[in-house]
Design an enzyme around this catalytic site. Structure first.
Site, PDB file in Angstrom:
ATOM      1  N   TYR A   1       0.857  -1.182   0.000  1.00  0.00           N
ATOM      2  CA  TYR A   1       0.000   0.000   0.000  1.00  0.00           C
ATOM      3  C   TYR A   1       0.898   1.238   0.000  1.00  0.00           C
ATOM      4  CZ  TYR A   1      -4.250   2.646   0.795  1.00  0.00           C
ATOM      5  OH  TYR A   1      -5.297   3.523   0.664  1.00  0.00           O
TER       6      TYR A   1
ATOM      7  N   LYS B   1     -20.348 -20.894  -9.189  1.00  0.00           N
ATOM      8  CA  LYS B   1     -19.709 -20.772 -10.500  1.00  0.00           C
ATOM      9  C   LYS B   1     -18.260 -20.320 -10.330  1.00  0.00           C
ATOM     10  CE  LYS B   1     -20.427 -21.151 -14.964  1.00  0.00           C
ATOM     11  NZ  LYS B   1     -21.498 -20.487 -15.688  1.00  0.00           N
TER      12      LYS B   1
ATOM     13  N   GLU C   1     -24.693 -14.717 -16.175  1.00  0.00           N
ATOM     14  CA  GLU C   1     -25.280 -15.940 -15.631  1.00  0.00           C
ATOM     15  C   GLU C   1     -26.711 -15.693 -15.158  1.00  0.00           C
ATOM     16  OE1 GLU C   1     -24.282 -20.046 -14.682  1.00  0.00           O
ATOM     17  OE2 GLU C   1     -23.111 -18.466 -15.629  1.00  0.00           O
TER      18      GLU C   1
ATOM     19  N   ALA D   1     -30.757 -20.970 -24.218  1.00  0.00           N
ATOM     20  CA  ALA D   1     -29.846 -22.085 -24.483  1.00  0.00           C
ATOM     21  C   ALA D   1     -30.218 -22.797 -25.777  1.00  0.00           C
ATOM     22  CB  ALA D   1     -29.865 -23.068 -23.313  1.00  0.00           C
TER      23      ALA D   1
ATOM     24  N   ASN E   1     -32.412 -31.253 -16.599  1.00  0.00           N
ATOM     25  CA  ASN E   1     -31.879 -31.723 -15.326  1.00  0.00           C
ATOM     26  C   ASN E   1     -32.815 -31.364 -14.192  1.00  0.00           C
ATOM     27  OD1 ASN E   1     -29.524 -33.269 -15.005  1.00  0.00           O
ATOM     28  ND2 ASN E   1     -28.213 -31.585 -15.673  1.00  0.00           N
TER      29      ASN E   1
ATOM     30  N   ASN F   1     -21.506 -28.314 -18.711  1.00  0.00           N
ATOM     31  CA  ASN F   1     -20.910 -27.017 -19.062  1.00  0.00           C
ATOM     32  C   ASN F   1     -19.505 -26.820 -18.521  1.00  0.00           C
ATOM     33  OD1 ASN F   1     -23.371 -26.511 -20.268  1.00  0.00           O
ATOM     34  ND2 ASN F   1     -23.515 -24.422 -19.474  1.00  0.00           N
TER      35      ASN F   1
END
Length: 760
Positions: A40, A95, A137, A199, A287, A319
């Site tokens: 810093y 994610k 997302e 999708a 799913n 994915n």
């Protein structure tokens, strides 16, 4: 498991011991005032000034180049719908976790509280200087299309909406291979797409880019076939609307070659499947329940090529095969976009990878004799270690060739080595081990099941399909604890002391006495010991009433291992039983031996311990690189301890010349490849990554693994018992539930391996 128990487990996972799933970790030293002055003020001013001179220096002096934002407004979270930005945060953190463990990409999750497209775009643009890439997302359509389009146009960093493109890329790779295996051509196939969301539209567009004729695509939403004259469909959907005289899924399926399911479970019947053309390709990707169950589809059509979104069937469209590696390649060349060329490169790389010979560690992970390109293997497995060295380079090359890379790669071999090194920071080996156990679950005795944590471990083993638990202990206590934790499975419960077990106790006592009667054991002793759970459990394994045993949670290691060594015979050719611990370090899994049994092994013992440990490393799907450790290097000290290590190495070099082993060597040289190559270029360990450490005595090995575990909070699996004829393993006193589950997976895999060896 009761729904309430599953709910409680999920909530506890996210809440304890620290809320959430990701954290920020310093990457620089911060111990001294000097360090802090550099981190810093005043030292930080220098990189600030360099970036002010040339903004590209932000990649040189900050984490921007390896930092992705996972961004949502919570309008289409999983199957839960519009639940708000705060409620989407657990998904975004998840994610982020996947980005890190699969591609070593750091993530900040960003949840934006707006439904307004312009405000959302403005917010992302305003924070974009922080990041090297943007992963959109769980944003509902049609807004998601506009948001992605605008951000790709207006930002100079990679942007991708994974809900659209992730499934498209993975399924397209699988489709290329499936269509070829079906003996057909992409331009000729007639395709039905069930689902008309973001999708589905992204998938259809990518399939067209790879040759599918748009006139051959019939797309359906929940109301039926999309029709050109329907004013209610969106402009994006209108591109896939038809004027053909068909309205239902059943009508669309007649004569079709390919079914793409991105809708809801159970909508495709066996009767519909029978109307498809020869060698039909069916991707039922809803799913958790696919549009048609895998078993029903396979029973209905023997000529089918089938993929689902599930991990418990062949050909999982997952994915995680895509987004971590696509962003990895994009970041590594500082791409300004993720364009169509890069997505197509990922498709081709995945499709081609499935055609190559599969590494043995992948076969081991999935319990396969040999995975080979064909109807049940059209897409790589998520645990394939080649993914990170195949997909990112393909994406990076496409970025360079299409003109969006700002830092081109010149040394591809060096780049692939760097990618390979990124694999060492997670627990892939644990997931691979668990996956392998699930392929052939074995009967597993928990000898202390009337302890709550042991029972919790047994519950996870049962519910995850890792093994078939047999619970030993006080039946009344076990049933009470099972009720408390919602463990309502129909499992076998045995109390060795009860009258109902008298016949089996007597049978076990007779067998035990026969084996020990010339070693001072009386029949009375044998009868008495069979009331003790560890003796009883060991005899269950010996007599074939169970396949494997785990114990040791509530008692000291020496007291538990004693009956095991008395009752369980050694494997053929083994004279000394030993143990190894697997430590999940930052550089990858490390095997340490002997950590629990032999206080001061001889040179001969050490050679045998090294051989047994090497076999165990291979059981985990890794290539062993073994360092025989000492306080000296290659004859530098004339002392008993390094001398015996030297003798063990000489024996191994002479009798097992293909084994990658060397020593005696100090641990820093074993783990530092540059030091080793500089000082000892003759060593067999040069240019190898050591993953197996053999210690000269129990003191050193035991202290080392416990120090790593406590100081660095390294996950440990073990001690894994080596050299027994049966799969019997002993927990450390007070082991955690996670450690016991991992050891249970080891016991199941060990039983699988021992069973296969005996069949040969």
């Amino acid at each position: 498991m009761h729904k309430d128990s599953k709910r409680r487990e999920a909530l506890l996972y996210h809440a304890k011991p620290t809320p959430g799933k990701i954290q920020v970790v310093p990457t620089k030293k911060y111990a001294s005032q000097r360090d802090l002055a550099l981190a810093y003020s005043p030292g930080v001013a220098e990189p600030c000034l360099e970036i002010a001179k040339d903004v590209r220096n932000v990649y040189k002096y900050t984490a921007k180049g390896n930092l992705v934002a996972v961004i949502s407004n919570g309008t289409a979270v999983l199957g839960l719908g519009d639940i708000g930005p705060e409620a989407s945060k657990p998904v975004m953190e998840g994610k982020g976790l996947l980005f890190k463990i699969f591609a070593d990409i750091d993530v900040f999750d960003i949840e934006i509280d707006t439904h307004d497209v312009e405000k959302f775009i403005e917010t992302v643009k305003n924070i974009s200087p922080t990041f090297g890439g943007i992963n959109l997302e769980d944003i509902k359509a049609p807004e998601s299309f506009e948001i992605e389009r605008r951000l790709k146009e207006e930002l100079n960093i990679p942007v991708m909406h994974d809900d659209q493109h992730g499934t498209a890329i993975i399924s397209c790779a699988a489709l290329l291979n499936a269509v070829e295996l079906a003996g057909k051509k992409m331009g000729d196939v007639k395709m039905v797409v069930s689902g008309a969301g973001s999708a589905a539209i992204a998938c259809a567009k990518l399939y067209i880019a790879f040759g599918v004729n748009p006139d051959n695509i019939i797309m359906l939403n929940s109301k039926g076939v999309l029709k050109k004259d329907d004013p209610k469909i969106s402009e994006m959907q209108r591109d896939f609307a038809t004027d053909k005289n068909i309205s239902t899924l059943a009508e669309a399926m007649v004569g079709s070659d390919v079914f793409i399911g991105l809708s809801s479970g159970g909508i495709l019947s066996a009767e519909m499947l029978l109307t498809m053309a020869d060698n039909p390709v069916v991707f039922a990707m809803a799913n958790p329940d696919p549009e048609i169950s895998y078993q029903l589809a396979m029973d209905t059509r023997k000529d089918i090529i089938m993929a689902t979104g599930r991990s418990d069937h062949p050909n999982q469209v997952n994915n995680v095969l895509g987004f971590p590696f696509i962003f990895r390649g994009a970041l590594d060349v500082r791409a300004t976009k993720i364009n169509e060329e890069m997505k197509k490169a990922a498709v081709v790389a995945l499709a081609e990878l499935a055609r190559e010979s599969v590494p043995e560690q992948v076969n081991i992970a999935y319990g396969e004799v040999k995975l080979i390109f064909g109807r049940e293997y059209i897409i790589p497995k998520p645990f394939d270690p080649r993914l990170i060295t195949v997909v990112p380079p393909a994406v990076a090359k496409a970025a360079m060739e299409s003109g969006v890379a700002t830092e081109p790669i010149t040394d591809w071999d060096k780049y692939k080595n760097e990618l390979y090194e990124r694999m060492g920071s997670d627990n892939k080996i644990v997931r691979m081990l668990t996956t392998r156990a699930k392929t052939d679950p074995k009967r597993l005795v928990f000898a202390e099941a009337d302890h709550l944590d042991v029972l919790k471990a047994a519950q996870i083993v049962q519910e995850e399909g890792i093994g078939v638990p047999i619970l030993l202990g006080n039946k009344e206590i076990i049933l009470e604890l099972m009720k408390e934790i919602g463990f309502d499975a129909d499992v076998e419960i045995i109390d060795p002391k009860t009258e109902e077990e008298s016949e089996r106790r007597n049978r076990f006592a007779t067998s035990y006495w026969e084996s020990r009667k010339r070693k001072g054991t009386t029949f009375y002793d044998a009868e008495k010991w069979m009331r003790e759970r560890n003796y009883f459990a060991a005899m269950m394994v010996n007599e074939g009433d169970a396949d494997a045993l785990v114990t040791g949670y509530s008692r000291s290691y020496p007291s538990v291992i004693k009956p095991i060594l008395e009752l369980i015979p050694k494997a053929a050719g083994v004279s000394k039983v030993a143990t190894t611990n697997v430590m999940m370090t930052k550089r990858g899994p490390m095997f340490l031996a002997d950590t629990a049994i032999n206080p001061n092994p001889s040179a001969e013992d050490l050679a045998k311990i090294a051989l047994m440990t090497e076999r165990t490393v291979r059981m985990f799907g890794l290539d062993p690189v073994v360092a025989m450790l000492s306080f000296a290097n290659f004859g530098s000290a004339d002392h008993e301890s390094p001398a015996k290590m030297r003798q063990a190495v000489a024996f191994l070099h002479e009798n097992y010349p293909d084994m990658v082993v060397d020593g005696e060597i100090q641990i820093d040289f074993a783990l530092n490849p540059d030091m080793l190559k500089d000082k000892f270029p003759f060593s067999k360990l040069v240019n190898k990554k050591v993953n197996t450490l053999i210690f000269p005595n129990l003191d050193a090995a035991n202290m080392m693994y416990k120090m790593l575990k406590e100081l660095d909070k390294v996950t440990s699996i073990g001690p894994i018992v080596l050299g027994l004829d049966k799969a019997v393993h002993v927990f450390q006193l007070g082991a955690s539930v996670e450690e016991m589950v991992n050891m249970s997976a080891v016991a199941v895999v060990d039983a699988q391996v021992k069973e296969m060896r005996k069949k040969k």
